[in-house]
Design an enzyme around this catalytic site. Structure first.
Site, PDB file in Angstrom:
ATOM      1  N   GLU A   1     -11.367  -0.663   5.976  1.00 54.76           N
ATOM      2  CA  GLU A   1     -11.518  -0.879   7.676  1.00 54.76           C
ATOM      3  C   GLU A   1     -10.250  -1.560   8.187  1.00 54.76           C
ATOM      4  O   GLU A   1      -9.384  -1.803   7.765  1.00 54.76           O
ATOM      5  CB  GLU A   1     -12.634  -1.486   7.454  1.00 54.76           C
TER       6      GLU A   1
ATOM      7  N   ARG B   1     -15.204 -12.201   3.143  1.00 51.91           N
ATOM      8  CA  ARG B   1     -15.604 -11.166   2.218  1.00 51.91           C
ATOM      9  C   ARG B   1     -15.886  -9.389   3.112  1.00 51.91           C
ATOM     10  O   ARG B   1     -16.684  -8.450   3.657  1.00 51.91           O
ATOM     11  CB  ARG B   1     -17.240 -10.676   2.325  1.00 51.91           C
TER      12      ARG B   1
ATOM     13  N   CYS C   1      -4.739   0.087   3.905  1.00 47.78           N
ATOM     14  CA  CYS C   1      -4.232   0.521   2.630  1.00 47.78           C
ATOM     15  C   CYS C   1      -3.341  -0.459   2.135  1.00 47.78           C
ATOM     16  O   CYS C   1      -3.659  -0.920   0.899  1.00 47.78           O
ATOM     17  CB  CYS C   1      -3.656   1.773   2.578  1.00 47.78           C
TER      18      CYS C   1
ATOM     19  N   HIS D   1       1.284   5.041   3.955  1.00 47.35           N
ATOM     20  CA  HIS D   1       0.531   4.920   3.176  1.00 47.35           C
ATOM     21  C   HIS D   1       1.069   3.791   2.336  1.00 47.35           C
ATOM     22  O   HIS D   1       1.458   4.612   1.141  1.00 47.35           O
ATOM     23  CB  HIS D   1      -0.323   6.185   2.812  1.00 47.35           C
TER      24      HIS D   1
ATOM     25  N   ASP E   1      -5.254   3.811  -5.980  1.00 45.20           N
ATOM     26  CA  ASP E   1      -5.185   3.933  -4.658  1.00 45.20           C
ATOM     27  C   ASP E   1      -6.364   3.749  -4.397  1.00 45.20           C
ATOM     28  O   ASP E   1      -7.756   4.645  -4.651  1.00 45.20           O
ATOM     29  CB  ASP E   1      -4.622   5.334  -3.817  1.00 45.20           C
TER      30      ASP E   1
END
Length: 277
Positions: free
Chosen positions: A39, A64, A69, A108, A123
């Site tokens: 998210e 939680r 990434c 990324h 990943d």
């Protein structure tokens, strides 16, 4: 702050003692991708996600929540180190959804994990097409994952990762071989969080990869995709957004945060991906 491996393993539903081997790595990736949602809420609300170990554990494990990434793979690297794996961070250029002629920065984060079987790519943070298995870092035939086959092809500046999405092989990202320093990762994290018109500063993106499907929330469009490419789509209205974040992704935002998220989605921001139709 010491890394709490026990709390992390409980968060992803791991049982038994982990070992620094390929079978464990495969299981960790699958469970992490199913349990911890991807998210980008922080960037949409104008904040830069923290990457320090204490902040990562507090948000992704204790609260939680999920992350993108830089958070996901930084947390995963901490867990791998605590188990006894040897890994190194790499940066990749995203090609998914990007025209071939458009140059992209390295924004990324992925991990190279060194195993007796050879180096592997790990990943746990590529959104709606997160790769849910470790990949041998070599070109050649397609490699299976729980969510469909992927393959690596050689390019002059790195390895291109492609996924079979429906009938097509689709480029995801181009990963280089040079390990990155923390300052490189922090710079990329800041750029993605603060870039005007960027995908995360303009859009709500939340995803999860439970067994047998990928669940993707893009603004108010919820898509469930199976490994064959079949999709079902729901458009969310009114209180359905908060209910979906809780029910589908396990993200329970406080009322003030949810209101801020609704307000951000109501704005006409540069880079907003329009709803189909």
């Amino acid at each position: 702050m010491p890394f709490d491996l026990h709390a992390y393993l409980a968060r992803i539903g791991w049982e038994g003692p982990p070992a620094p081997d390929l079978a464990t790595l495969r299981g960790l990736i699958a469970r992490h991708a199913a349990a911890i949602p991807f998210e980008g809420i922080e960037a949409l609300l104008g904040r830069t996600p923290a990457l320090d170990p204490a902040g990562l554990q507090a948000k992704l494990v204790g609260a939680r929540r999920g992350g993108w990434c830089f958070e996901q793979n930084s947390l995963f690297a901490l867990a791998l180190r605590a188990i006894g794996f040897r890994s190194a961070p790499l940066l990749a250029r995203v090609r998914y959804g990007v025209p071939a002629e458009v140059a992209m920065p390295r924004t990324h984060l992925v991990l190279r994990v060194d195993l007796p079987e050879g180096p592997h790519l790990a990943d746990v943070g590529f959104g709606g097409v997160t790769v849910t298995a470790p990949l041998a870092l070599r070109t050649g035939p397609a490699q299976p994952t729980p969510h469909g086959p992927v393959r690596l092809t050689e390019r002059p500046d790195g390895l291109m990762l492609k996924a079979r999405l429906g009938a097509e092989w689709t480029a995801l990202y181009l990963v280089g071989s040079e390990p990155q320093q923390a300052v490189d990762i922090d710079a990329a994290n800041w750029l993605v969080a603060n870039r005007p018109g960027g995908i995360f500063t303009a859009n709500l993106i939340v995803t999860r990869a439970p067994p047998g499907e990928q669940v993707v929330l893009l603004n108010r469009r919820l898509t469930r995709r199976d490994p064959t490419g079949g999709e079902s789509v729901t458009l969310l209205e009114g209180p359905a957004l908060g209910e979906t974040l809780r029910g589908q992704f396990g993200i329970a935002l406080p009322p003030g945060e949810l209101a801020a998220l609704e307000a951000a989605l109501a704005e006409d921001r540069p880079g907003r991906i329009p709803a189909p139709g």
